[in-house]
Design a protein around this motif. Structure first.
Motif, mmCIF file in Angstrom:
data_model
loop_
_atom_site.group_PDB
_atom_site.id
_atom_site.type_symbol
_atom_site.label_atom_id
_atom_site.label_comp_id
_atom_site.label_asym_id
_atom_site.label_seq_id
_atom_site.Cartn_x
_atom_site.Cartn_y
_atom_site.Cartn_z
ATOM 1 N N ASP A 1 -9.632 7.934 4.777
ATOM 2 C CA ASP A 1 -9.943 7.316 6.070
ATOM 3 C C ASP A 1 -9.304 5.935 6.199
ATOM 4 O O ASP A 1 -8.817 5.562 7.276
ATOM 5 C CB ASP A 1 -11.453 7.212 6.275
ATOM 6 N N PHE A 2 -9.295 5.160 5.106
ATOM 7 C CA PHE A 2 -8.680 3.834 5.130
ATOM 8 C C PHE A 2 -7.192 3.961 5.434
ATOM 9 O O PHE A 2 -6.663 3.249 6.294
ATOM 10 C CB PHE A 2 -8.893 3.128 3.785
ATOM 11 N N GLU A 3 -6.520 4.862 4.735
ATOM 12 C CA GLU A 3 -5.078 5.034 4.946
ATOM 13 C C GLU A 3 -4.782 5.559 6.346
ATOM 14 O O GLU A 3 -3.814 5.128 6.974
ATOM 15 C CB GLU A 3 -4.501 5.945 3.866
ATOM 16 N N ALA A 4 -5.626 6.450 6.852
ATOM 17 C CA ALA A 4 -5.426 6.956 8.215
ATOM 18 C C ALA A 4 -5.632 5.840 9.233
ATOM 19 O O ALA A 4 -4.859 5.699 10.183
ATOM 20 C CB ALA A 4 -6.382 8.109 8.497
ATOM 21 N N TRP B 1 -0.860 0.604 4.177
ATOM 22 C CA TRP B 1 -1.383 0.024 2.941
ATOM 23 C C TRP B 1 -2.088 1.099 2.121
ATOM 24 O O TRP B 1 -3.310 1.222 2.163
ATOM 25 C CB TRP B 1 -2.352 -1.117 3.254
ATOM 26 N N PRO B 2 -1.314 1.890 1.379
ATOM 27 C CA PRO B 2 -1.962 2.943 0.587
ATOM 28 C C PRO B 2 -2.880 2.347 -0.471
ATOM 29 O O PRO B 2 -2.618 1.278 -1.011
ATOM 30 C CB PRO B 2 -0.792 3.695 -0.059
ATOM 31 N N LEU B 3 -3.972 3.052 -0.716
ATOM 32 C CA LEU B 3 -4.941 2.620 -1.718
ATOM 33 C C LEU B 3 -4.888 3.539 -2.929
ATOM 34 O O LEU B 3 -4.779 4.751 -2.784
ATOM 35 C CB LEU B 3 -6.366 2.669 -1.161
ATOM 36 N N ASN B 4 -5.041 2.954 -4.081
ATOM 37 C CA ASN B 4 -5.216 3.712 -5.310
ATOM 38 C C ASN B 4 -6.689 4.085 -5.371
ATOM 39 O O ASN B 4 -7.549 3.255 -5.084
ATOM 40 C CB ASN B 4 -4.805 2.807 -6.478
ATOM 41 N N ILE B 5 -6.983 5.309 -5.758
ATOM 42 C CA ILE B 5 -8.382 5.736 -5.805
ATOM 43 C C ILE B 5 -9.200 4.857 -6.742
ATOM 44 O O ILE B 5 -10.378 4.614 -6.512
ATOM 45 C CB ILE B 5 -8.505 7.246 -6.157
ATOM 46 N N GLY B 6 -8.551 4.328 -7.783
ATOM 47 C CA GLY B 6 -9.236 3.411 -8.692
ATOM 48 C C GLY B 6 -9.684 2.146 -7.979
ATOM 49 O O GLY B 6 -10.770 1.617 -8.260
#
Length: 189
Positions: A24-27, A33-38
């Motif tokens: 949802d953040f990336e969408a 701003w891609p997020l690493n799941i970590g």
């Protein structure tokens, strides 16, 4: 960028699990701003430690759901209410490179400027193209509005960098002309 506050904002709509928050953040940010799941789970852990989120349930697939607490809602409201003012200017690699090139032996500062300007112009062209695509999709896809706003921010940043590089080149030219000794006087002048 505040991952912490971004996750709080997403949780305001209802409980979610970590990888859903990441998606949802990336969408919402148009994939800029891609997020690493970590990063997501580390941030959720800190938010839980600080009392802003709590594990609320487990969904049918076994995902742990996180929900916003009252403290989290208060923090989110405070974040929306206050302006973002960086404590110090961020390190700006193009500016650092340029000022270091000024004193470097064997470095053509104008070429450093031109190389950076070509890069910024390509980025500007790419972001303008992406913005046009988002504009074309926006009427049928309201979620494109978030991507559009992010792309417009990037377009403005690219335009500012190109203007700054143009200014640097003009400043450098004026400065080198002022340093040049006057030419020989012309007879009859």
């Amino acid at each position: 960028m505040s991952i912490r506050h971004g996750l709080l904002a997403l949780l305001a709509a209802g409980p979610r699990y970590g990888s859903r928050l990441r998606t949802d953040f990336e969408a919402r940010t148009g994939g800029t701003w891609p997020l690493n799941i970590g990063q997501v789970y580390t941030t959720l852990g800190r938010l839980e430690r600080d009392g802003m989120v709590a594990q609320s349930d487990v969904d049918a697939a076994g995902h742990t759901l996180y929900a916003l607490t009252e403290a989290g809602r208060a923090e989110l409201r405070a974040w929306y209410d206050r302006p973002v003012a960086p404590a110090a200017p961020p390190r700006d690699e193009p500016a650092i490179k340029l000022v270091m090139a000024l004193g470097a032996v064997g470095v053509d500062v104008r070429e450093v400027i031109e190389t950076q300007r070509r890069h910024a112009a390509r980025a500007l062209h790419d972001h303008v193209r992406q913005r046009a695509e988002a504009l074309a999709r926006a009427p049928e896809h309201p979620e494109e509005m978030a991507r559009l706003l992010v792309l417009e921010r990037l377009v403005f940043q690219d335009e500012a960098e190109v203007r700054w590089l143009d200014h640097c080149e003009a400043r450098l030219l004026r400065f080198t002309r002022e340093e040049e000794p006057p030419g020989p006087e012309q007879p009859g002048a």
